[in-house]
Design a protein around this motif. Structure first.
Motif, PDB file in Angstrom:
ATOM      1  N   ALA A  16     -41.725  16.410 -59.677  1.00  0.00           N
ATOM      2  CA  ALA A  16     -42.904  15.652 -58.733  1.00  0.00           C
ATOM      3  C   ALA A  16     -43.029  17.339 -57.928  1.00  0.00           C
ATOM      4  N   ALA A  17     -44.676  17.672 -57.448  1.00  0.00           N
ATOM      5  CA  ALA A  17     -44.659  18.413 -56.382  1.00  0.00           C
ATOM      6  C   ALA A  17     -45.216  18.061 -54.792  1.00  0.00           C
ATOM      7  N   ILE A  18     -45.243  18.593 -54.220  1.00  0.00           N
ATOM      8  CA  ILE A  18     -46.064  19.158 -52.862  1.00  0.00           C
ATOM      9  C   ILE A  18     -47.345  20.007 -53.027  1.00  0.00           C
ATOM     10  N   PHE A  19     -48.282  19.807 -52.265  1.00  0.00           N
ATOM     11  CA  PHE A  19     -49.138  20.640 -52.125  1.00  0.00           C
ATOM     12  C   PHE A  19     -49.908  20.633 -51.069  1.00  0.00           C
ATOM     13  N   GLU A  20     -49.455  21.920 -49.620  1.00  0.00           N
ATOM     14  CA  GLU A  20     -49.773  22.058 -48.522  1.00  0.00           C
ATOM     15  C   GLU A  20     -50.308  22.865 -47.697  1.00  0.00           C
ATOM     16  N   ALA A  21     -50.947  22.399 -46.812  1.00  0.00           N
ATOM     17  CA  ALA A  21     -51.177  24.265 -45.904  1.00  0.00           C
ATOM     18  C   ALA A  21     -50.374  24.810 -45.867  1.00  0.00           C
ATOM     19  N   VAL A  22     -49.431  26.326 -45.421  1.00  0.00           N
ATOM     20  CA  VAL A  22     -48.727  26.738 -45.160  1.00  0.00           C
ATOM     21  C   VAL A  22     -49.075  26.606 -43.546  1.00  0.00           C
ATOM     22  N   HIS A  23     -49.128  26.358 -42.821  1.00  0.00           N
ATOM     23  CA  HIS A  23     -49.506  26.058 -41.725  1.00  0.00           C
ATOM     24  C   HIS A  23     -49.040  25.460 -41.191  1.00  0.00           C
ATOM     25  N   GLY A  24     -48.855  23.931 -41.297  1.00  0.00           N
ATOM     26  CA  GLY A  24     -48.274  22.858 -40.962  1.00  0.00           C
ATOM     27  C   GLY A  24     -49.673  21.970 -40.084  1.00  0.00           C
ATOM     28  N   SER A  25     -48.981  21.689 -39.793  1.00  0.00           N
ATOM     29  CA  SER A  25     -49.795  20.469 -38.886  1.00  0.00           C
ATOM     30  C   SER A  25     -50.391  20.800 -37.819  1.00  0.00           C
ATOM     31  N   ALA A  26     -50.016  21.906 -37.164  1.00  0.00           N
ATOM     32  CA  ALA A  26     -50.784  22.191 -35.380  1.00  0.00           C
ATOM     33  C   ALA A  26     -51.550  22.331 -34.705  1.00  0.00           C
ATOM     34  N   PRO A  27     -49.784  21.030 -34.169  1.00  0.00           N
ATOM     35  CA  PRO A  27     -50.291  20.047 -33.443  1.00  0.00           C
ATOM     36  C   PRO A  27     -51.737  20.710 -32.170  1.00  0.00           C
ATOM     37  N   ASP A  28     -51.426  22.142 -31.259  1.00  0.00           N
ATOM     38  CA  ASP A  28     -51.215  22.706 -30.745  1.00  0.00           C
ATOM     39  C   ASP A  28     -53.272  22.763 -30.529  1.00  0.00           C
ATOM     40  N   ILE A  29     -53.690  22.054 -31.596  1.00  0.00           N
ATOM     41  CA  ILE A  29     -55.343  22.638 -32.058  1.00  0.00           C
ATOM     42  C   ILE A  29     -55.871  20.839 -32.365  1.00  0.00           C
ATOM     43  N   ALA A  30     -55.205  19.803 -33.193  1.00  0.00           N
ATOM     44  CA  ALA A  30     -55.251  19.061 -33.569  1.00  0.00           C
ATOM     45  C   ALA A  30     -56.438  18.078 -32.587  1.00  0.00           C
ATOM     46  N   GLY A  31     -57.349  17.212 -33.524  1.00  0.00           N
ATOM     47  CA  GLY A  31     -57.989  16.908 -32.822  1.00  0.00           C
ATOM     48  C   GLY A  31     -59.661  17.520 -32.295  1.00  0.00           C
ATOM     49  N   LYS A  32     -59.419  18.628 -32.061  1.00  0.00           N
ATOM     50  CA  LYS A  32     -60.206  19.755 -31.214  1.00  0.00           C
ATOM     51  C   LYS A  32     -61.681  20.384 -32.923  1.00  0.00           C
ATOM     52  N   GLY A  33     -61.254  20.178 -33.673  1.00  0.00           N
ATOM     53  CA  GLY A  33     -62.357  20.501 -34.726  1.00  0.00           C
ATOM     54  C   GLY A  33     -62.489  22.239 -34.332  1.00  0.00           C
ATOM     55  N   VAL A  34     -61.307  22.912 -34.613  1.00  0.00           N
ATOM     56  CA  VAL A  34     -61.450  24.563 -34.819  1.00  0.00           C
ATOM     57  C   VAL A  34     -60.716  24.857 -36.037  1.00  0.00           C
ATOM     58  N   ALA A  35     -59.934  24.238 -36.426  1.00  0.00           N
ATOM     59  CA  ALA A  35     -58.500  24.177 -37.592  1.00  0.00           C
ATOM     60  C   ALA A  35     -59.609  24.839 -38.555  1.00  0.00           C
ATOM     61  N   ASN A  36     -59.094  25.402 -39.669  1.00  0.00           N
ATOM     62  CA  ASN A  36     -59.899  26.108 -40.718  1.00  0.00           C
ATOM     63  C   ASN A  36     -58.523  25.613 -41.305  1.00  0.00           C
ATOM     64  N   PRO A  37     -59.671  24.666 -42.471  1.00  0.00           N
ATOM     65  CA  PRO A  37     -59.242  24.010 -43.467  1.00  0.00           C
ATOM     66  C   PRO A  37     -59.521  24.749 -44.636  1.00  0.00           C
ATOM     67  N   SER A  38     -59.365  25.856 -44.894  1.00  0.00           N
ATOM     68  CA  SER A  38     -58.988  26.615 -45.945  1.00  0.00           C
ATOM     69  C   SER A  38     -57.678  26.620 -46.862  1.00  0.00           C
ATOM     70  N   ALA A  39     -56.511  26.695 -45.975  1.00  0.00           N
ATOM     71  CA  ALA A  39     -55.636  26.426 -46.573  1.00  0.00           C
ATOM     72  C   ALA A  39     -55.340  24.757 -47.671  1.00  0.00           C
ATOM     73  N   GLN A  40     -55.528  24.444 -46.488  1.00  0.00           N
ATOM     74  CA  GLN A  40     -55.823  22.883 -47.169  1.00  0.00           C
ATOM     75  C   GLN A  40     -56.536  22.245 -48.273  1.00  0.00           C
ATOM     76  N   MET A  41     -57.513  23.097 -48.488  1.00  0.00           N
ATOM     77  CA  MET A  41     -58.659  22.613 -49.873  1.00  0.00           C
ATOM     78  C   MET A  41     -57.842  23.755 -50.990  1.00  0.00           C
TER      79      MET A  41
END
Length: 96
Positions: A16-41
């Motif tokens: 199996a393999a799992i791919f994710e952003a290193v930074h994790g979920s970043a709950p402090d900015i969740a839902g604010k529309g300010v996260a950089n999605p590059s790591a997940q992409m």
């Protein structure tokens, strides 16, 4: 490389393999529309590499690069003011 907003991660095992952003979920900015999605992409591009879709993976990486460098669409962590959605839309347009 940049900050955590640009760091993809992978855990690859024998079955199996799992791919994710290193930074994790970043709950402090969740839902604010300010996260950089590059790591997940970029993690998605790593997944495409892993399954042998090398051309598609490179298209994703190239699109991210073009959006940041040529189009100058950047989230706050990169010195811009684009929202997560705006950045994602710009990348999707380049990939299409």
């Amino acid at each position: 490389m940049g900050g955590l907003g640009l760091a993809p991660g992978a855990n690859i095992g024998t079955r199996a393999a799992i791919f994710e952003a290193v930074h994790g979920s970043a709950p402090d900015i969740a839902g604010k529309g300010v996260a950089n999605p590059s790591a997940q992409m970029l993690a998605a591009a790593m997944m495409l590499d892993h399954i042998g879709e090398l051309d598609r993976a490179q298209r994703v990486r190239d699109a991210i690069d073009q959006v940041i460098v040529r189009d100058k669409v950047r989230t706050r962590d990169l010195g811009g003011n684009a929202s997560t959605q705006e950045f994602g839309d710009a990348v999707a347009k380049r990939v299409a």
